[in-house]
Design a protein around this motif. Structure first.
Motif, PDB file in Angstrom:
ATOM      1  N   PRO A 200       3.478  10.536 -55.781  1.00 32.55           N
ATOM      2  CA  PRO A 200       2.533  11.514 -56.329  1.00 32.55           C
ATOM      3  C   PRO A 200       3.273  12.317 -57.391  1.00 32.55           C
ATOM      4  CG  PRO A 200       2.656  11.678 -53.924  1.00 32.55           C
ATOM      5  CD  PRO A 200       3.774  10.789 -54.354  1.00 32.55           C
TER       6      PRO A 200
ATOM      7  N   TYR B 294       2.962  19.132 -57.581  1.00 32.49           N
ATOM      8  CA  TYR B 294       2.554  20.413 -58.158  1.00 32.49           C
ATOM      9  C   TYR B 294       3.788  21.269 -58.400  1.00 32.49           C
ATOM     10  CZ  TYR B 294      -2.362  19.665 -56.884  1.00 32.49           C
ATOM     11  OH  TYR B 294      -3.632  19.196 -56.788  1.00 32.49           O
TER      12      TYR B 294
ATOM     13  N   GLY C 148       9.686  17.715 -48.059  1.00 30.68           N
ATOM     14  CA  GLY C 148       8.473  16.870 -48.033  1.00 30.68           C
ATOM     15  C   GLY C 148       8.344  16.044 -49.301  1.00 30.68           C
ATOM     16  N   SER C 149       8.492  16.708 -50.454  1.00 29.87           N
ATOM     17  CA  SER C 149       8.397  15.945 -51.704  1.00 29.87           C
ATOM     18  C   SER C 149       9.591  14.992 -51.827  1.00 29.87           C
ATOM     19  CB  SER C 149       8.294  16.860 -52.929  1.00 29.87           C
ATOM     20  OG  SER C 149       8.762  18.159 -52.693  1.00 29.87           O
TER      21      SER C 149
ATOM     22  N   TRP D 133      -7.425  16.992 -60.708  1.00 33.59           N
ATOM     23  CA  TRP D 133      -7.177  15.707 -60.038  1.00 33.59           C
ATOM     24  C   TRP D 133      -7.450  14.507 -60.942  1.00 33.59           C
ATOM     25  CZ3 TRP D 133      -4.472  13.583 -56.437  1.00 33.59           C
ATOM     26  CH2 TRP D 133      -3.977  14.371 -55.402  1.00 33.59           C
TER      27      TRP D 133
ATOM     28  N   ALA E 124      -4.582  14.392 -63.239  1.00 30.66           N
ATOM     29  CA  ALA E 124      -3.344  13.947 -62.578  1.00 30.66           C
ATOM     30  C   ALA E 124      -3.341  12.444 -62.304  1.00 30.66           C
ATOM     31  CB  ALA E 124      -3.159  14.713 -61.277  1.00 30.66           C
ATOM     32  N   LEU E 125      -4.458  11.928 -61.806  1.00 28.93           N
ATOM     33  CA  LEU E 125      -4.478  10.508 -61.421  1.00 28.93           C
ATOM     34  C   LEU E 125      -4.214   9.604 -62.624  1.00 28.93           C
ATOM     35  CD1 LEU E 125      -7.472  10.739 -58.939  1.00 28.93           C
ATOM     36  CD2 LEU E 125      -5.170   9.946 -58.335  1.00 28.93           C
TER      37      LEU E 125
ATOM     38  N   TYR F  54      -0.832   7.684 -63.827  1.00 28.62           N
ATOM     39  CA  TYR F  54      -0.328   6.371 -63.435  1.00 28.62           C
ATOM     40  C   TYR F  54      -0.535   5.323 -64.530  1.00 28.62           C
ATOM     41  CZ  TYR F  54      -0.333   8.444 -58.726  1.00 28.62           C
ATOM     42  OH  TYR F  54      -0.109   9.245 -57.635  1.00 28.62           O
TER      43      TYR F  54
ATOM     44  N   ILE G 144       2.035   7.683 -51.316  1.00 32.04           N
ATOM     45  CA  ILE G 144       1.509   9.064 -51.249  1.00 32.04           C
ATOM     46  C   ILE G 144       1.578   9.583 -49.817  1.00 32.04           C
ATOM     47  CG2 ILE G 144      -0.119   8.814 -53.186  1.00 32.04           C
ATOM     48  CD1 ILE G 144      -2.313   8.375 -50.997  1.00 32.04           C
TER      49      ILE G 144
ATOM     50  N   GLU H 265      -2.587  13.219 -46.924  1.00 34.75           N
ATOM     51  CA  GLU H 265      -3.613  14.212 -47.253  1.00 34.75           C
ATOM     52  C   GLU H 265      -4.268  13.969 -48.611  1.00 34.75           C
ATOM     53  OE1 GLU H 265      -0.588  14.499 -47.972  1.00 34.75           O
ATOM     54  OE2 GLU H 265      -0.379  15.685 -49.780  1.00 34.75           O
TER      55      GLU H 265
ATOM     56  N   HIS I 112       1.711   7.640 -46.360  1.00 41.06           N
ATOM     57  CA  HIS I 112       2.600   7.895 -45.214  1.00 41.06           C
ATOM     58  C   HIS I 112       2.225   9.187 -44.496  1.00 41.06           C
ATOM     59  CE1 HIS I 112       4.746  11.074 -47.243  1.00 41.06           C
ATOM     60  NE2 HIS I 112       5.013  10.287 -48.270  1.00 41.06           N
ATOM     61  N   GLY I 113       2.922   9.444 -43.391  1.00 44.95           N
ATOM     62  CA  GLY I 113       2.598  10.605 -42.576  1.00 44.95           C
ATOM     63  C   GLY I 113       3.281  11.876 -43.070  1.00 44.95           C
ATOM     64  N   TRP I 114       3.143  12.901 -42.272  1.00 44.22           N
ATOM     65  CA  TRP I 114       3.704  14.201 -42.642  1.00 44.22           C
ATOM     66  C   TRP I 114       4.901  14.561 -41.800  1.00 44.22           C
ATOM     67  CZ3 TRP I 114       1.759  19.040 -45.143  1.00 44.22           C
ATOM     68  CH2 TRP I 114       1.219  18.708 -46.389  1.00 44.22           C
ATOM     69  N   LEU I 115       5.844  15.213 -42.430  1.00 36.98           N
ATOM     70  CA  LEU I 115       7.062  15.637 -41.751  1.00 36.98           C
ATOM     71  C   LEU I 115       6.978  17.089 -41.325  1.00 36.98           C
ATOM     72  CD1 LEU I 115      10.105  14.618 -43.963  1.00 36.98           C
ATOM     73  CD2 LEU I 115       9.074  13.425 -42.056  1.00 36.98           C
TER      74      LEU I 115
ATOM     75  N   ILE J 263       6.445  22.509 -42.790  1.00 34.39           N
ATOM     76  CA  ILE J 263       7.183  22.859 -43.998  1.00 34.39           C
ATOM     77  C   ILE J 263       6.341  23.885 -44.746  1.00 34.39           C
ATOM     78  CG2 ILE J 263       8.079  22.025 -46.202  1.00 34.39           C
ATOM     79  CD1 ILE J 263       8.427  19.293 -44.855  1.00 34.39           C
TER      80      ILE J 263
HETATM   81  O1  ME8 Z   1      -0.766  16.753 -53.894  1.00 34.90           O
HETATM   82  N1  ME8 Z   1       5.723  15.535 -45.267  1.00 34.90           N
HETATM   83  O2  ME8 Z   1       1.069  17.472 -55.108  1.00 34.90           O
HETATM   84  P1  ME8 Z   1       1.972  18.153 -53.975  1.00 34.90           P
HETATM   85  C1  ME8 Z   1       5.696  14.418 -46.004  1.00 34.90           C
HETATM   86  N2  ME8 Z   1      -0.202  17.128 -57.335  1.00 34.90           N
HETATM   87  N3  ME8 Z   1       5.379  14.388 -47.297  1.00 34.90           N
HETATM   88  C2  ME8 Z   1       5.099  15.549 -47.879  1.00 34.90           C
HETATM   89  C3  ME8 Z   1       5.104  16.770 -47.179  1.00 34.90           C
HETATM   90  C4  ME8 Z   1       5.439  16.729 -45.800  1.00 34.90           C
HETATM   91  N4  ME8 Z   1       5.480  17.800 -45.044  1.00 34.90           N
HETATM   92  N5  ME8 Z   1       4.787  17.757 -48.024  1.00 34.90           N
HETATM   93  C5  ME8 Z   1       4.576  17.167 -49.230  1.00 34.90           C
HETATM   94  C6  ME8 Z   1      -0.178  16.937 -54.941  1.00 34.90           C
HETATM   95  N6  ME8 Z   1       4.767  15.842 -49.145  1.00 34.90           N
HETATM   96  C7  ME8 Z   1      -0.784  16.462 -56.243  1.00 34.90           C
HETATM   97  C8  ME8 Z   1      -0.617  14.963 -56.332  1.00 34.90           C
HETATM   98  S1  ME8 Z   1      -0.926  12.639 -57.612  1.00 34.90           S
HETATM   99  C9  ME8 Z   1      -1.871  12.065 -58.838  1.00 34.90           C
HETATM  100  C10 ME8 Z   1      -1.237  14.353 -57.558  1.00 34.90           C
HETATM  101  C11 ME8 Z   1       4.673  14.867 -50.231  1.00 34.90           C
HETATM  102  O3  ME8 Z   1       3.069  18.837 -54.696  1.00 34.90           O
HETATM  103  C12 ME8 Z   1       3.604  13.824 -49.958  1.00 34.90           C
HETATM  104  O4  ME8 Z   1       3.861  12.699 -50.753  1.00 34.90           O
HETATM  105  O5  ME8 Z   1       1.148  18.945 -53.052  1.00 34.90           O
HETATM  106  C13 ME8 Z   1       2.358  14.510 -50.446  1.00 34.90           C
HETATM  107  O6  ME8 Z   1       1.288  13.626 -50.714  1.00 34.90           O
HETATM  108  C14 ME8 Z   1       2.882  15.143 -51.712  1.00 34.90           C
HETATM  109  O7  ME8 Z   1       4.211  15.553 -51.387  1.00 34.90           O
HETATM  110  C15 ME8 Z   1       2.029  16.322 -52.147  1.00 34.90           C
HETATM  111  O8  ME8 Z   1       2.637  16.932 -53.234  1.00 34.90           O
END
Ligand code: ME8
Length: 632
Positions: free
Chosen positions: A8, A11, A19-20, A227, A230-231, A234, A258, A261, A288-291, A298
């Motif tokens: 992704p 932001y 997470g990122s 959105w 942003a999309l 790619y 991604i 969420e 994938h899932g969330w950490l 986080i």
């Molecule tokens: O959603 N666990 O940006 P974002 C795992 N700009 N992955 C995590 C995470 C966590 N706790 N927290 C964040 C956006 N991520 C948009 C995307 S794409 C065209 C636009 C990762 O800064 C995970 O990949 O909120 C999540 O989808 C992404 O950071 C969200 O980043």
């Protein structure tokens, strides 16, 4: 053979965190693996810089949005460099070329009859930059909140352009039907199927209440929804539409990696947008899932402690990468637990892998003058090891190719266990004592070769470690899959070096976490009544108000604070109030704030105002009261 992988675009409202870093590290592992397997890889990451959320964050920081984004984008770039991420490009949505592509793309959607004007009425979550239907929002203490992030949503009623998303429901269902692996893991695919089966509503794709975005072609009062903007990254990143040759080389993307969420945006909205302009959907979306970190969400309250560099400094980059793949089942939610990390470091890395190398190179040093020995005739236990390897490699490749990264790594460690079994079973120390040098040479050669295979398989996950192992076992060939495919790559008599242990163990008894458990008070930002009473809030009457020359935002006020006398304060409200409308108003100010200078003017206090999105309103008093009155 080309391979296009994306993360992704993050932001820039706050600094990057673990997470990122998780998504980016996993994408890096896949990109490195594919390069190793002979693909020409394009690995894309970047930053998402438009929209209300970023604008708000810039305002809160008192910065011009572009300047704010420039600073944050640099922080992301720097982190990826520090983490040795091998992205081929870094896209920013404020890049001119991207913005042009966004306009071109949307214009094409218009030309294809997929855009119409209408009125949007519904809820909007700024932190998620997501529209929600009345039936989707939740209620907490009488307030409407976002079903995803649980923060308050805002009612929006504006003239917008809409995208005929509903039109694409059936084609999308076909795509999902024809390719069961279009969205992975399957439980995430099922969530998307449910949404599709429930029917799609058209999507509002412009906003009019702020300007921080890409202007709508032909109607610049509207900016394109963040959105949609942003999309499109790619495709803009690989040259669409200016360099179609290059674009066609890499599109469709092999995988959009991604977090769960944002799956709906990638698996439904994005493919529909692409179909609207006549482009193919991506080959795969992996959500994938969330950490959590040490069991906690986080969040900002974890503060800088979750800066991934803090972990890397303590444990090393490769250890973090290994741990993230090994302990958090890829695809599922998981906890980044430092205690488990240390256990993995001690057991898997230091004992199973590091010790095996150490024991082997020690014997090569002692008995073969630090040179790779010559293998002799193979016995059944040697053949057993080779068979174990063949089976490991086949399974490893098929697991890696289907993004079952955790299982792939488990497979490698099962092989390491086999190599340890082989080493112990052949008892090289007895062979040495007996002077059976030919047999000893064979055993050590096979063990070194097995270590080469392990370090090649783990090269995408632990690149520095693997390269260190290559050096120690005398492997100086190019890094590619051919060396995985045949046994006997190491050359007899090439130099072996016996160095210090590959991984240093950490004593669990003395182990201290990088992230400490944050107390409940810190987590919810609670303060005591004593904390609050330190703030001296007073009613003030505005006597004089004038704009500060050359400043877009600042107004100079002279205020009457009754017993406390008259004062000058400087406030960033010029975009919201005309100075003449301010005179005579009773406002609330912090009277005991240390004076500060703004554009050369001293501000002896701070007024209170409420801000939401692009709105700002002063806190005033309900009726008349003497200036200087205490507010509590
Ligand atoms: O959603 N666990 O940006 P974002 C795992 N700009 N992955 C995590 C995470 C966590 N706790 N927290 C964040 C956006 N991520 C948009 C995307 S794409 C065209 C636009 C990762 O800064 C995970 O990949 O909120 C999540 O989808 C992404 O950071 C969200 O980043």
């Amino acid at each position: 053979m080309k391979f296009y992988i994306t993360t992704p675009i993050y932001y820039v409202n706050s600094e990057p965190h673990i997470g990122s870093a998780y998504t980016t590290i996993i994408a890096d592992i896949i990109a490195r693996y594919k390069r190793f397997m002979g693909y020409e890889v394009f690995f894309l990451t970047g930053t998402d810089e438009h929209g209300q959320k970023i604008l708000q964050a810039a305002r809160e920081a008192g910065k011009d949005p572009q300047e704010f984004c420039d600073e944050l984008a640099e922080k992301f770039k720097k982190l990826w460099k520090d983490l040795k991420i091998t992205n081929d490009y870094f896209i920013r949505t404020t890049d001119d070329s991207h913005m042009k592509t966004v306009q071109y793309f949307v214009k094409k959607m218009v030309e294809n009859g997929d855009i119409y004007k209408g009125r949007y009425e519904g809820w909007y979550c700024v932190p998620c930059e997501t529209f929600w239907k009345e039936s989707e929002v939740e209620t907490r203490d009488g307030e409407k909140i976002c079903p995803q992030c649980k923060r308050p949503v805002k009612w929006v009623s504006e003239e917008n352009y809409f995208f005929k998303l509903s039109k694409y429901r059936d084609v999308l269902l076909d795509i999902f039907d024809n390719d069961p692996e279009f969205v992975e893991p399957d439980f995430r695919r099922n969530e998307m199927l449910k949404i599709l089966e429930g029917g799609l509503e058209d999507l509002s794709i412009t906003r009019t209440t702020f300007k921080w975005g890409v202007p709508m072609p032909g109607d610049p009062d509207h900016v394109i929804y963040v959105w949609v903007d942003a999309l499109i990254n790619y495709v803009s990143a690989i040259g669409y539409p200016d360099d179609m040759e290059r674009f066609e080389e890499f599109w469709p993307a092999d995988v959009h990696l991604i977090g769960k969420e944002i799956n709906r945006f990638h698996s439904i909205i994005w493919p529909a947008m692409l179909l609207s302009v006549g482009l193919e959907p991506p080959k795969k979306i992996f959500a994938h899932g969330w950490l959590t970190v040490n069991g906690q969400k986080i969040s900002k309250s974890l503060g800088n402690a979750i800066d991934p560099r803090a972990f890397v400094e303590r444990y090393g980059n490769d250890v973090i990468r290994y741990y993230l793949v090994r302990d958090i089942v890829f695809g599922k939610d998981g906890d980044f637990s430092e205690e488990n990390l240390v256990k993995r470091l001690n057991a898997d890395l230091a004992n199973d892998y590091g010790n095996l190398l150490h024991r082997t190179t020690a014997m090569v040093k002692k008995h073969f003058d630090s040179k790779v020995p010559k293998p002799g005739t193979l016995q059944s236990i040697d053949n057993w090891l080779l068979e174990r390897y063949d089976e490991t490699l086949e399974t490893f490749i098929s697991l890696m190719d289907s993004y079952k990264l955790t299982e792939a790594l488990e497979k490698v460690w099962a092989f390491i266990a086999d190599v340890n079994k082989y080493f112990d079973g052949t008892k090289p120390w007895v062979l040495a004592k007996e002077g059976n040098m030919e047999r000893l040479g064979t055993v050590l050669y096979n063990t070194l070769e097995a270590l080469l295979k392990v370090s090649l398989m783990t090269l995408p996950i632990m690149p520095d470690t693997s390269r260190e192992v290559f050096k120690r076992i005398g492997f100086h060939e190019s890094e590619n899959k051919e060396h995985l495919e045949k046994w006997g790559v190491l050359k007899s008599s090439s130099p072996v070096s016996h160095g210090k242990p590959l991984f240093e163990k950490i004593d669990l008894e003395k182990f201290e976490r990088v992230v400490r458990t944050v107390s409940v008070e810190k987590e919810t930002n609670m303060i005591t009544i004593e904390d609050f009473s330190k703030v001296d809030l007073r009613v003030a009457k505005i006597l004089v108000a004038e704009r500060i020359p050359k400043s877009k935002k600042l107004v100079r006020l002279e205020i009457d604070l009754g017993d406390l006398g008259k004062r000058q304060i400087v406030a960033g409200i010029a975009e919201f109030y005309k100075p003449e409308d301010l005179i005579g108003k009773l406002i609330v100010v912090v009277a005991n704030l240390k004076p500060a200078k703004l554009m050369g003017y001293e501000s002896q206090g701070m007024l209170l105002a409420a801000q939401y999105g692009d709105d700002l309103k002063l806190i005033t008093i309900d009726g008349d009261i003497t200036p200087g009155a205490k507010v509590s």
